[in-house]
Design a protein around this motif. Structure first.
Motif, PDB file in Angstrom:
ATOM      1  N   ASP A   1       0.864  -1.182   0.000  1.00 46.47           N
ATOM      2  CA  ASP A   1       0.000   0.000   0.000  1.00 46.47           C
ATOM      3  C   ASP A   1       0.898   1.229   0.000  1.00 46.47           C
ATOM      4  OD1 ASP A   1      -3.255   0.331   1.219  1.00 46.47           O
ATOM      5  OD2 ASP A   1      -1.977   2.074   0.773  1.00 46.47           O
ATOM      6  N   ASP A   2       0.518   2.258  -0.739  1.00 47.48           N
ATOM      7  CA  ASP A   2       1.373   3.452  -0.787  1.00 47.48           C
ATOM      8  C   ASP A   2       1.031   4.444   0.328  1.00 47.48           C
ATOM      9  OD1 ASP A   2      -1.034   4.347  -1.726  1.00 47.48           O
ATOM     10  OD2 ASP A   2      -0.275   5.054  -3.673  1.00 47.48           O
ATOM     11  N   ASN A   3       0.153   4.042   1.210  1.00 52.33           N
ATOM     12  CA  ASN A   3      -0.232   4.911   2.313  1.00 52.33           C
ATOM     13  C   ASN A   3       0.150   4.276   3.650  1.00 52.33           C
ATOM     14  OD1 ASN A   3      -2.034   5.897   4.501  1.00 52.33           O
ATOM     15  ND2 ASN A   3      -2.813   7.220   2.864  1.00 52.33           N
TER      16      ASN A   3
ATOM     17  N   LEU B   1      -3.494  -6.056  -1.064  1.00 49.67           N
ATOM     18  CA  LEU B   1      -2.939  -5.200  -2.109  1.00 49.67           C
ATOM     19  C   LEU B   1      -3.826  -3.990  -2.377  1.00 49.67           C
ATOM     20  CD1 LEU B   1      -0.891  -4.775  -4.432  1.00 49.67           C
ATOM     21  CD2 LEU B   1      -2.180  -6.445  -5.762  1.00 49.67           C
ATOM     22  N   ASP B   2      -3.228  -2.835  -2.244  1.00 49.79           N
ATOM     23  CA  ASP B   2      -3.898  -1.569  -2.547  1.00 49.79           C
ATOM     24  C   ASP B   2      -4.114  -1.469  -4.062  1.00 49.79           C
ATOM     25  OD1 ASP B   2      -4.840   1.042  -2.422  1.00 49.79           O
ATOM     26  OD2 ASP B   2      -2.835   1.923  -2.279  1.00 49.79           O
ATOM     27  N   VAL B   3      -5.295  -1.092  -4.484  1.00 52.95           N
ATOM     28  CA  VAL B   3      -5.544  -0.931  -5.918  1.00 52.95           C
ATOM     29  C   VAL B   3      -4.926   0.367  -6.419  1.00 52.95           C
ATOM     30  CG1 VAL B   3      -7.311  -0.605  -7.695  1.00 52.95           C
ATOM     31  CG2 VAL B   3      -7.669  -2.293  -5.888  1.00 52.95           C
ATOM     32  N   GLU B   4      -5.166   1.467  -5.691  1.00 52.64           N
ATOM     33  CA  GLU B   4      -4.741   2.786  -6.186  1.00 52.64           C
ATOM     34  C   GLU B   4      -3.334   3.107  -5.693  1.00 52.64           C
ATOM     35  OE1 GLU B   4      -7.669   2.589  -4.187  1.00 52.64           O
ATOM     36  OE2 GLU B   4      -9.039   2.306  -5.859  1.00 52.64           O
ATOM     37  N   MET B   5      -2.349   2.893  -6.569  1.00 50.22           N
ATOM     38  CA  MET B   5      -0.972   3.249  -6.241  1.00 50.22           C
ATOM     39  C   MET B   5      -0.352   3.922  -7.462  1.00 50.22           C
ATOM     40  SD  MET B   5       0.582   0.041  -4.049  1.00 50.22           S
ATOM     41  CE  MET B   5       0.310  -1.200  -5.320  1.00 50.22           C
TER      42      MET B   5
HETATM   43 MG   LIG Z   1      -3.250   3.965  -2.468  1.00 49.85          MG
END
Ligand SMILES: [Mg+2]
Length: 311
Positions: A14-16, A56-60
Motif C-alpha cells: 500500500d502506498d499509504n 494489495l492496494d488498488v490505487e498506487m
Molecule cells: Mg493507495
C-alpha cells in the motif's frame, strides 16, 4: 514460513503508511506482517518472502494494484500467493477488474476490523488446505520425497528460470548399489526400509529451499541443484556418497561394500535455446553409468560441455 506448521506471512502492499498501520494492527494476530509501499518493492518482497497472503492496494502510483496482481499471476519466479484487493472503490466494475486480474477477494474502505479479519482468516485457511493437497499429490508414498511428476514440473520451471537468469544449474542422479541383491537377500520389506533410510539421508541433506530431492524410480533418486557450478557438483557428489555410506546399513549381498552404498552421476548446464532437459539428464545418466563401471560407491561429474569427465 509455510501455512502448515509455522506462522503464515501476510504481505501488505500500500502506498499509504496509515493504511498499512491500520491493516497491520487488524491482522497482526493472524500471521507475521511484512509490507511494501509500492508495487515494485512489493513484488520483490513477495519473491523473497513467499507470503501466504497479499493485501494489495488498488490505487498506487507507478504500478497500480491490478498490474501487480497480473505480474504475480504471470511470473513463474513469484509465489502464487492469493491476493485480496483493498480499495476505496466499491463499484462492480472495479471489483470485476480485480477478480479478472487474479484476486481472490475484495475489501472496500472504510476498513472494518472484523470484516478484514474474517476474510484474511478464510483465505489463509483455504491456502493452507490447498498447499496440503498439493503437497500430498506431489509426494512419493514410500519415502515422502517428491515424486517424479513433481520433479519434472519443477525441472521445467527451473530450466527456464536459469535460462532467463543465465546461470548454471546442476542435477544429480543417484542409484542404490546392488539393490536387487539387497531385496533378494533381506526381502522386500527390508528393501523398503532401506530405501526410506537412504531417502531420508538424501532428503535431509538439502541445504537450500530451491533444491528438489525426488524419487525418480525404484531405487533411483534425483536432486536438482540450482545455481550450481562444476565445483559445487564435485562437492555435492562426494558429500552425498559419504552421507549414505555413513549410515552403515549392512548389505551382506553387496559386491561393492559391506554396507549400503550409492553411485551418483552429476551434470551442470547453462540452459540455452538449443539445449534440452533430456540432454541435461542424459549427461547425468552417462556420468552415473561411468560411476557404476568404475566400481560403484562413487560419483562422476560430466565434463563441461558434454561427454565424460576425466579422472
Ligand atoms: Mg493507495
Amino acid at each position: 514460513m509455510s501455512a502448515q506448521g509455522g506462522e503464515s506471512t501476510i504481505l501488505i502492499i500500500d502506498d499509504n503508511a496509515e493504511t498499512i498501520q491500520l491493516l497491520a494492527a487488524m491482522v497482526r494476530d493472524q500471521g507475521k506482517i511484512i509490507f511494501a509501499m509500492d508495487g515494485a518493492a512489493g513484488l520483490e518482497m513477495a519473491r523473497r518472502q513467499r507470503p501466504q497472503l497479499i493485501l494489495l492496494d488498488v490505487e498506487m502510483h507507478h504500478m497500480d494494484g491490478f498490474e501487480v496482481c497480473r505480474r504475480i499471476a504471470a511470473d513463474p519466479d513469484l509465489p502464487h500467493s492469493p491476493v485480496i484487493f483493498v480499495t476505496a472503490h466499491d463499484s462492480t466494475e472495479s471489483e470485476l477488474a480485480g477478480l479478472a486480474a487474479g484476486a481472490v477477494d475484495f475489501i472496500t474502505k472504510p476498513l472494518i476490523a472484523p470484516v478484514v479479519q474474517a476474510r484474511v482468516r478464510t483465505h489463509l485457511r483455504l491456502q493452507a488446505a490447498l498447499q496440503s493437497l498439493q503437497g500430498q499429490a506431489s509426494r512419493d508414498g514410500l519415502t515422502g520425497l517428491y515424486n517424479r511428476r513433481f520433479f519434472d514440473e519443477r525441472m521445467a520451471e527451473e530450466f527456464a528460470r536459469h535460462q532467463r537468469q543465465r546461470d548454471l544449474m546442476g542435477v544429480a542422479l543417484i542409484d542404490v548399489d546392488h539393490f536387487k541383491l539387497y531385496n533378494d537377500h533381506y526381502g522386500h520389506q527390508m528393501g523398503d526400509t532401506c530405501l526410506k533410510a537412504v531417502a531420508e539421508a538424501i532428503g535431509s541433506g538439502t541445504r537450500r529451499p530451491a533444491e528438489i530431492v525426488a524419487r525418480y524410480g525404484g531405487e533411483e533418486f534425483v536432486v536438482l541443484l540450482p545455481n550450481s557450478d562444476w565445483a559445487a557438483l564435485e562437492h555435492y557428489g562426494a558429500w552425498i556418497c559419504g552421507r549414505v555410506a555413513a549410515l552403515q546399513l549392512p548389505h551382506a549381498a553387496s559386491l561393492t561394500a559391506p554396507h549400503v552404498s550409492i553411485s551418483a552421476g552429476l551434470s551442470a548446464i547453462l540452459p540455452e535455446p538449443g539445449s534440452s532437459i533430456e540432454m541435461f539428464l542424459g549427461q547425468a545418466d552417462r556420468a552415473l553409468y561411468l560411476a557404476k563401471q568404475q566400481g560403484r560407491n562413487c560419483y562422476r561429474v560430466a565434463a563441461e560441455g558434454a561427454g565424460s569427465h576425466g579422472p
